[in-house]
Design an enzyme around this catalytic site. Structure first.
Site, short mmCIF file in Angstrom:
data_model
loop_
_atom_site.label_atom_id
_atom_site.label_comp_id
_atom_site.label_asym_id
_atom_site.label_seq_id
_atom_site.Cartn_x
_atom_site.Cartn_y
_atom_site.Cartn_z
NE ARG A 4 -8.12 91.63 22.93
CZ ARG A 4 -8.01 90.91 24.04
NH1 ARG A 4 -8.66 91.31 25.14
NH2 ARG A 4 -7.28 89.82 24.06
CD GLU A 49 -5.87 97.88 26.20
OE1 GLU A 49 -5.23 96.92 26.68
OE2 GLU A 49 -7.10 97.99 26.33
CG HIS A 80 -6.66 94.94 29.56
ND1 HIS A 80 -6.54 95.08 28.20
CD2 HIS A 80 -7.10 93.68 29.76
CE1 HIS A 80 -6.88 93.95 27.59
NE2 HIS A 80 -7.22 93.08 28.53
#
Length: 334
Positions: A237, A266, A298
């Protein structure tokens, strides 16, 4: 029941539709897909829906949850393991069912972590670009053996343990830090306090959840403890890193290399095409100027196996909610 699926990409539709097709018997369910992320501006798309299905960057704070509950939503289905974007206390007050996907092909993220490490270490991304321009010089591409290096894993859940197996197989010395380390790690590495791990590891890889206690876990003080020239990898994360402190460590050459598949801000960038736009995030843009920084959007989870498991578990959670049967994946208030 209608289910509003937010932040839906084509691959989400594919794997959820395939999973639903395999279980046509049972409750009548309609999946309604929306490319929009869930927020206070978009919650009304879930009108007349009994459940919402969301991803990592959807907003589920108290205000959004109250708005959803006010129009009849009773269940929140997370297509991910983390639930830091959900106000669980508010969900409990509203009587909402909240369930996640606690495990989906941990090897997917662990293998991607290795890919980032190898890419940065051997400069394969730069070599690829050079060769396409007819440049076969090796200057600037010197790497080092991964074998024999010390790898520090912060977080030893399913993904961290899978990463430990991989790095152990490469002949690395593996250190691990976790408040509740699994017994299986004993055959792969040595447990260490976080300061000792940071000081000793050539590569530090983060595999822990984002909680109040882990927010900016890697800050200026932690970076100062790291071995000079070490590599830092984050596939967990974005909020685990104090990005500005990381940039300072890169500028001072204290940090040798950085690979991130996640970024604290993000939600405004990832999972969408911004190639024809000006990205206004100056911190993110600064990261991209470093030759020893590798950023991906991601995608660590992004394998067919993982997406299939996410879809199946999400629909299992929905089935259990509809049937009123126990669900081990329910998120409880912190």
């Amino acid at each position: 029941m209608k289910v509003a699926v937010f932040s839906a990409q084509p691959y989400d539709r594919r794997f959820l539709d395939e999973a639903w097709a395999r279980r046509q018997a049972g409750a009548s369910i309609t999946l309604q897909y929306f490319t929009e992320a869930l927020s206070l501006a978009s919650y009304s798309l879930a009108r007349e829906c009994g459940a919402v299905c969301v991803f990592v960057n959807d907003v589920l704070d108290a205000e959004v949850l109250a708005a959803l509950a006010g129009q009849g939503v009773r269940a929140v289905l997370l297509r991910c393991a983390g639930y830091n974007n959900v106000d669980l206390a508010a969900a409990a007050r509203l009587g909402l069912f909240v369930a996640r996907v606690p495990a989906y092909s941990p090897e997917a993220v662990a293998e991607f972590t290795l890919a980032l490490v190898l890419t940065l270490n051997r400069h394969t991304h730069r070599a690829y670009a050079r060769v396409r321009e007819g440049n076969f010089a090796l200057d600037g591409l010197l790497g080092s053996n991964l074998h024999g290096k010390t790898v520090g894993l912060v977080g030893l859940g399913r993904i961290g343990l899978a990463a430990a197996r991989i790095f152990h197989g490469f002949g690395c010395r593996v250190l691990g830090h976790d408040p509740a380390p699994p017994a299986a790690f004993g055959a792969l590495g040595v447990q260490a306090a976080l300061p000792a791990l940071l000081a000793d590891a050539d590569i530090v890889s983060l595999h822990c959840p984002l909680l109040p206690s882990t927010h900016h876990l890697i800050d200026a003080a932690a970076l100062a403890r790291m071995k000079p020239g070490a590599m830092l990898v984050n596939t967990s994360r974005g909020g685990l890193l104090d990005t500005c402190a990381v940039i300072d460590a890169l500028k001072s050459r204290r940090l040798g290399a950085l690979a991130i598949d996640v970024y604290e801000q993000e939600s405004e960038l990832f999972f969408r095409d911004h190639s024809a736009e000006i990205i206004a995030d100056d911190v993110f843009q600064r990261l991209l100027t470093f030759p020893n920084v590798l950023v991906t959007g991601h995608q660590g989870f992004f394998t067919a196996e993982a997406l299939r498991e996410i879809a199946e578990t999400t629909l299992d959670n929905l089935d259990r909610y509809i049937q009123g049967s126990p669900c081990a994946n329910v998120c409880l208030p912190a």
